[in-house]
Write an enzyme that holds these catalytic residues in place. Sequence first.
Site: not given
Ligand code: UGA
Length: 445
Positions: A256, A260, A267, A334
Amino acid sequence: MRVLIVGAGWVGITMSVLFSSSHKVTLLDIDEQRIEQISVGETPIVEPGITEGLLESVKEGLIRPVLPSDTIGYQDVIVICVGTPESPDGQVDLQYIESAINTILSRIDELCYEYCVVVLKSTVPPGTTRSFLINQVKENQLDDRVGIVFNPEFLREGSALADASNPDRVVIGAIDDQSFNQVRTMYEQVLLNKSTPYLSMSPESAELCKYASNSFLAMKISFSNEIANVAESVPYADIDDVMRGVGADHRITAKFFGSGAGFGGSCFPKDIQGLVRFAEERSIQMPLLRATQQVNSQRPKKLVDMLVKKTGNLHGKKITLLGLAFKPGTNDIRESPTLRLLDLLLELGAKVWIHDPLVTSMDVSKHLRENATISAELEECMRESHGCILVTDWPIYLEIGLENLTRFMSKRVLIDGRRVFATQTTPNDVFYQTVGIQALESGKE
Ligand code: UGA
C-alpha cells in the site's frame, strides 16, 4: 452449523460462498430481482471465484437464497452484511442496519431455537452494535438466547474470496465467551490456515479497529504520494526505490505504498470520512486523516497538470483516460479517480474518451454527458488522441505495451498515473511521464 447471511451484497455473497464449504447457508435479501438471479446461480458482482462457487453451492442446496416473505428456520449464527452508505450530509446511514436488526428480532422465535449469535459485519461507527443491537436484545430480555458479536471484514474487491478464505486475523468483538466461541468455531471450520489468529475484544474496539485499519492503509498511500511529490524535485530519485527501501523494514512493510492517481472505492473514502466525523463530533481533531484526504484529493489535478504541461491548451482536443474502475478486477466505479479527472478535463474543454475493459456505459450513465464517451474498444479510444492518462492499472495496458498502446494517437503523450511503464524503455517518439520521478524535457524522464 446453520448460518443466515442478511444482505446479498459484496460481503454477503462472498461470506455465503466461503461458509457454504462447511455450513448450511441461507442468504436473505429484500431485493427480489437479486434473489431470483442468485437462485439460478448468477452473481450480481464481478469477483474471481464467486460465480463458480455460488453456482455450485446453490445447485447443491448449500446456499438457499430467500426473501423476507419466506420461512427461514432455526440458525446457529446470523450475520448482518447490509450496506452502510454515506448519506448526503456526510453521516453514516444506518437505516439498513436498523431494519435488518428489527427483522431478526421480530422473528427471533422462528430463527433461534435455544441459542444463536447475531453478528454485525457491516462497517459502522463505534458504539453502533451496543446502541442498535445489545441494548435491544436486553430490552427484549433475549440475553440468555442471543449472543452478539461485531466482526469486521477486511476483504478487498477483486480478491474478496481469497482474502475471506485466508485472513491475516479474525477480529471478534463479542459480548461474552459463548458468543466468541460460537463465531470462532464457525470460522475454524472454513478457513484454510489453521493458525489464523482470533482476536478477542469488545464490540467497540472491533468497530474502531475496522475504521482504523482502512484509515491507516489509506494514510500509507497518501504518505507515499506526498514523498512522490518530493522525489519529483530530486534528480535521480525514484519513488518506487524509496518506498521499497522504507517498506523493507519489517515494522512497516512495502504494501500500500503504490503512488499515483490515489485511492478510490466504496471503503477508504467513506470510512475515513466516517471516522473523522465521529471524532470531530466529540471535538477530537484528526489532522493526519484530514491530510490523508487532502493529499488524495489533489492527485487527479496533478495528473491533469502534467498532461497540460506537455499538450498545452486542451480545448477541443481528444484526450483519453485509461481505466474507469476504481481498481483492476472490478466494474465498481465508486469514488474512482477517473471520475474526478473526467470533470477536470471537461472543464478545460477536452473531448474525453474513457477506456475500460469491464465498466459499461450503463454502469456509468449518470456521469456521461456531452464530450464524454466510454468504450471497451481500446483502439477507438486512442485513435487521434492528443494525450492520455493511465488511471487504472488493468493488466491489458502492460501486456499491449507502450509502443502499441500509443501507436494510433495523433500526439503520443502518456501520463502514467499508476507507474505501470515506469521501468520500461520509452519509444523515441513517445512522451512518457509518471509520478515520483523527475521529468526530462522530452521522452522518458
Ligand atoms: C479496502 C481494504 O483494502 C480492505 O481490507 C477492506 O476490507 C475494504 O476496503 C472494505 O472496507 O470493505 P478495497 O476498497 O476493495 O479494500 O480496495 P483496495 O485494494 O484496498 O484499494 C483501495 C484503493 O486504493 C484503490 O483505488 C487502489 O487503486 C488504491 N491503492 C491501493 C493505491 O493507490 N495504492 C496502493 O498501493 C494500494
